[in-house]
Structures are given as C-alpha cells and as structure tokens.
Design an enzyme around this catalytic site. Structure first.
Site, PDB file in Angstrom:
ATOM      1  N   SER A 215       0.840  -1.190   0.000  1.00  0.00           N
ATOM      2  CA  SER A 215       0.000   0.000   0.000  1.00  0.00           C
ATOM      3  C   SER A 215       0.876   1.240   0.000  1.00  0.00           C
ATOM      4  O   SER A 215       1.977   1.248   0.555  1.00  0.00           O
ATOM      5  CB  SER A 215      -0.878  -0.016   1.254  1.00  0.00           C
ATOM      6  OG  SER A 215      -1.147   1.293   1.667  1.00  0.00           O
ATOM      7  N   LYS A 216       0.344   2.275  -0.630  1.00  0.00           N
ATOM      8  CA  LYS A 216       1.048   3.551  -0.664  1.00  0.00           C
ATOM      9  C   LYS A 216       1.323   4.067   0.735  1.00  0.00           C
ATOM     10  O   LYS A 216       2.226   4.847   0.956  1.00  0.00           O
ATOM     11  CB  LYS A 216       0.160   4.587  -1.361  1.00  0.00           C
ATOM     12  CG  LYS A 216       0.358   4.639  -2.844  1.00  0.00           C
ATOM     13  CD  LYS A 216      -0.401   5.822  -3.396  1.00  0.00           C
ATOM     14  CE  LYS A 216      -1.384   5.288  -4.374  1.00  0.00           C
ATOM     15  NZ  LYS A 216      -2.408   6.032  -4.886  1.00  0.00           N
ATOM     16  N   ARG A 217       0.501   3.623   1.672  1.00  0.00           N
ATOM     17  CA  ARG A 217       0.631   4.155   3.022  1.00  0.00           C
ATOM     18  C   ARG A 217       1.613   3.370   3.889  1.00  0.00           C
ATOM     19  O   ARG A 217       1.798   3.677   5.043  1.00  0.00           O
ATOM     20  CB  ARG A 217      -0.746   4.211   3.694  1.00  0.00           C
ATOM     21  CG  ARG A 217      -1.591   5.354   3.163  1.00  0.00           C
ATOM     22  CD  ARG A 217      -2.975   5.329   3.736  1.00  0.00           C
ATOM     23  NE  ARG A 217      -3.729   4.162   3.288  1.00  0.00           N
ATOM     24  CZ  ARG A 217      -4.339   4.077   2.108  1.00  0.00           C
ATOM     25  NH1 ARG A 217      -4.303   5.080   1.287  1.00  0.00           N
ATOM     26  NH2 ARG A 217      -4.986   2.985   1.762  1.00  0.00           N
ATOM     27  N   ASP A 218       2.251   2.347   3.332  1.00  0.00           N
ATOM     28  CA  ASP A 218       3.239   1.614   4.134  1.00  0.00           C
ATOM     29  C   ASP A 218       4.353   2.569   4.566  1.00  0.00           C
ATOM     30  O   ASP A 218       4.859   3.322   3.735  1.00  0.00           O
ATOM     31  CB  ASP A 218       3.869   0.477   3.303  1.00  0.00           C
ATOM     32  CG  ASP A 218       2.905  -0.692   3.150  1.00  0.00           C
ATOM     33  OD1 ASP A 218       1.880  -0.685   3.860  1.00  0.00           O
ATOM     34  OD2 ASP A 218       3.170  -1.588   2.344  1.00  0.00           O
TER      35      ASP A 218
END
Ligand code: GLU
Length: 448
Positions: A215-218
């Site tokens: 995920s981009k939010r990792d």
C-alpha cells in the site's frame, strides 16, 4: 510450437512495482524456454487510461532491463498491440459467440442499448490446471453470466483478453492471482470458439511485512516504480530483488543476473506462496550493485542528484570523483549522497546540541585557532597536507594538554561539517580546500 508469453499491463496511473514483478516473471519464464515475449497494452477501460501512462509503463519496463519481441513500440506480426485499437476484432468475436449461442443480448437490462452476456455453463464444474498451483475447480452454479460487451458496444476485459491472447498466439498467460476468478470465463470463451487453451500461471501478489497488499501508506515507502527510481535504487538491484520474490535459483544464490534467468527460471523453481517485500534485502542488494561501479561512473550517477539538491555545481570532474570516493561507503541508495555530502556544499549544516557541546569544550577554541594558523601558511590544501597538519596538531595537544585524538579532532569535524561523524577528516579538508576550511573554522569560533 514456439512458446509465446505476454505482459498485458493496464495503463491506469504511474506504474507499480507489482506490475514490474509480474512482467519480469512472464519475461523470465519465456526467456528460459527460449520463447517470445509480447507487450500488449490492456486499455479496454478507456475512462481510466491515459497516453502518458502507456509511455511511463514502457519506460519502467525498459528501465528494469526487460525487452520484448513484439509490442506497440516495435510492432510485430500480430498488431496492433494496444487493445483499444482492436475493437473491430472484438466485435467480430462477440458476433461469433452470439452466432454460436454462446452469448446472448441481455434484453432484461434496464439500459436502452442492451449489453451482451456470455452464457456460462450452469451445472458441473470448470477445472483448469494452473502450472504453478495445480488444479483449480469452480462450481459452475456459482458463475453468473458476465457482460462481455457493454450497451454502447465497447468490449470488456474478458472478451478482449481472450480474443487477443488467442489472436496473438499466446501459449502462456502469466498474471497476478487476483485474476484467477476470471479464468473460467475466459475458458468458456475459448471453448465456445474451439480455440486451444493457453497454460495459465497465476503468481501470488507481493505482500508487505504485515502480510497485507502493498500500500502507498506503508511506512517503509511507496511502491511506484518512480518511488524506487527517485530514491536512488539501481535497476539492476530491483531486477535482482524482484526475481528473488518467488523464485529459488540454484544453491540459494542471491546475486542473480539475466544469465541465471535464461538458465534456470523454470516453473518448478517458483513458489506459490505470497512473497513478503523485504526492504533490508533490497538495500543490501543495492549496496552490492553500487559497489560494482568505479568512482568515475558512480560520480556520474550522483551528479544529477546532488545538483537537484544543491543547485548547479561549478566543480571539476576530478573533485566530484574525489567526493564520491570519500562518501561512497556510506551509500545504500544514490539518494543517500544528498545527506552524506551535505558538508561539501555551502552553507554547511548547523551543528546539533551534541555538536555545540563539543565546540564548547575548554580546549576547542585553542585547537581551532591553531588549525587556522597552520592552514593560513599552506598554499594549496590537499588531503595529504591536511593529514600531516592534523597529525601535528594531535601530537601537540597530546603533549601539552594530554588530549586524546578524539578530543582534538571532534571540534574540528563539527566546525567543518556540523556533524560528529563522517568520512576521514583529512579527505573532507582536501575537498573543502583552504579557503572554505578557514571560513568555516572562523565562523564557528565567532558563533560560540
Ligand atoms: N491487464 C491486466 C492487468 O493490468 C492483466 C490481465 C491479464 O494478464 O490477463 O493486471
């Protein structure tokens, strides 16, 4: 029959590392079998596709080091290789399916223009043999009739892909396992038209260390190809790393090249369980590949990164090579050069509290003043001269004040670089040159 593999990315945004991974595995399996690779742009979803994303996809695949034998950029016998340019053919295939009773116009649809649905078998099972996972069974009673042509005449993914894979003579469909559920639909199309079935290889998707989809939010970082590029990962490192995500080369070898792929990238060496993205391993590989460069070549890679951070550099090539030699052991990625070389540019970083404390030590002013006096007497300050000056200073302050080497060198390091640690001081001084050393020493005396 000559094996023919394809990668069929959808250009719906900036390319993702997962797409590269799938493309790489398709490419690897093809090359190890001596087969052809076809790049096809799957852009049936016209509303989500943009021309610049197609180019970005081609660039990303090239950047990783992949090549292909047919594709939108190089042509080939089975073109066009952009799905939206094949609509007439898709319409013809839909007509054939209608004619054979394998598809029907859905009159119950509420839209004015009626869509076409594929007639799925309503009982029994659909079984296919995935080359990686073995036999996969679907209960036909659970498979609704999917729309294959919208009311406006535009084909949907299942129809377009089955038709294009057939027309392009694809023998092996390698793709992410999120497409498994679409396979029985494509099988129904192949069977209705008496087309030979390709071999399917569904690859597990890469997971993050929480075992979730990337995920981009990792917190570890983004997974767009541009994120890796901008962070200064080398394509060779990413190529090597992605290969290890699901492939076991001979002898647990970790450094692998194209030649290893040609020799041993076979399905029996692939794993059906989801690989976990490991940044530590990627970093280790990146360091490995950075080390392969000469100082000169590495300097060439670092230059644009430093220019971006510090502006145009009116420096000689020789100076940059020396700087590269001095900082290269600290680098994990190319982008790390920005921090590692910060002291080499003006203004230098300001010391933090610990650094201020070192400058406030009782003997610091005397050390810095003595160094100023010695530097003033040299004509050109190179690393060798700096080294002998520093040695003299150490000796003097040991004899006169019983100071150890650290106590003498640390205030100088902080005054020159703002940092408590870094490359050897004499190399730093050689790179800064006489005048900048003098300026920085004087400035830190003034600001005490
Ligand atoms: N176009 C799909 C994608 O972007 C691939 C579908 C397929 O390989 O059949 O993932």
């Amino acid at each position: 029959m000559m094996p023919r593999f394809r990668f069929a990315p959808s250009p719906t945004g900036s390319p993702h590392v997962g797409t590269l991974h799938t493309a790489l595995f398709s490419w690897g399996l093809a090359r190890a079998l001596g087969g052809d690779v076809i790049l096809r742009i799957d852009d049936t979803d016209a509303s989500r596709n943009r021309a610049e994303d197609v180019q970005a996809m081609i660039d990303a695949l090239h950047w990783l080091g992949l090549d292909w034998d047919e594709g939108p950029d190089i042509g080939g016998d089975c073109g066009p290789y952009v799905q939206s340019h094949r609509r007439e053919r898709h319409a013809a295939v839909a007509a054939l399916l209608l004619e054979r009773g394998a598809a029907y116009v859905d009159d119950s649809a509420e839209t004015r223009q009626k869509p076409i649905r594929l007639r799925m078998p309503s009982e029994g099972v659909t079984i296919f043999d995935d080359a990686l996972r073995g036999s996969i069974t679907f209960d036909n009673a659970n498979l609704p009739d999917p729309i294959i042509v919208r009311g406006d005449g535009s084909p949907l993914y299942h129809l377009a892909n089955a038709a294009d894979d057939h027309d392009m003579g694809i023998t092996h469909v390698v793709r992410g396992d999120d497409w498994i559920s679409s396979t029985p639909i494509q099988i129904a199309i192949f069977r209705a038209l008496d087309w030979p079935l390709p071999v399917w290889v569904h690859l597990p998707l890469i997971l993050n260390k929480e075992r979730r989809k990337l995920s981009k939010r990792d917190p570890e970082g983004g997974y767009l190809v541009d994120d890796f590029r901008n962070a200064g990962y080398l394509p060779q490192a990413l190529f090597n790393y992605l290969l290890l995500l699901g492939w076991s080369p001979d002898g647990e070898q970790e450094i692998v090249s194209k030649w290893d792929v040609y020799k041993q990238f076979t399905i029996d060496r692939l794993s059906a369980s989801a690989p976990i993205f490991d940044w530590g391993k990627l970093n280790w590989l990146n360091r490995h590949y950075l080390r392969q460069y000469s100082d000169e070549d590495l300097a060439g890679l670092i230059r644009p990164i430093l220019e971006e951070a510090y502006g145009a550099m009116p420096v000689s090539a020789e100076w940059l090579v020396q700087l590269t030699r001095t900082i290269r052991d600290e680098l994990v990625t190319l982008q790390d050069a920005v921090d590692s070389a910060e002291w080499a540019f003006d203004p230098p970083p300001l010391p933090n509290d610990a650094g201020q404390l070192e400058l406030a030590a009782p003997h610091a002013p005397a050390i810095l003043m003595q160094l100023i006096a010695e530097l003033a007497a040299v004509v050109i300050l190179d690393a060798a001269t700096a080294s002998s000056i520093l040695n003299g200073l150490r000796r003097q302050f040991r004899q006169q004040h019983d100071l150890n080497a650290r106590a003498v060198l640390i205030p100088i390091r902080v005054a020159l670089t703002g940092k408590l640690e870094g490359p050897p001081l004499h190399e730093i001084m050689g790179l800064l040159g006489k005048q900048r050393c003098l300026d920085r020493l004087a400035a830190s005396l003034r600001h005490r």
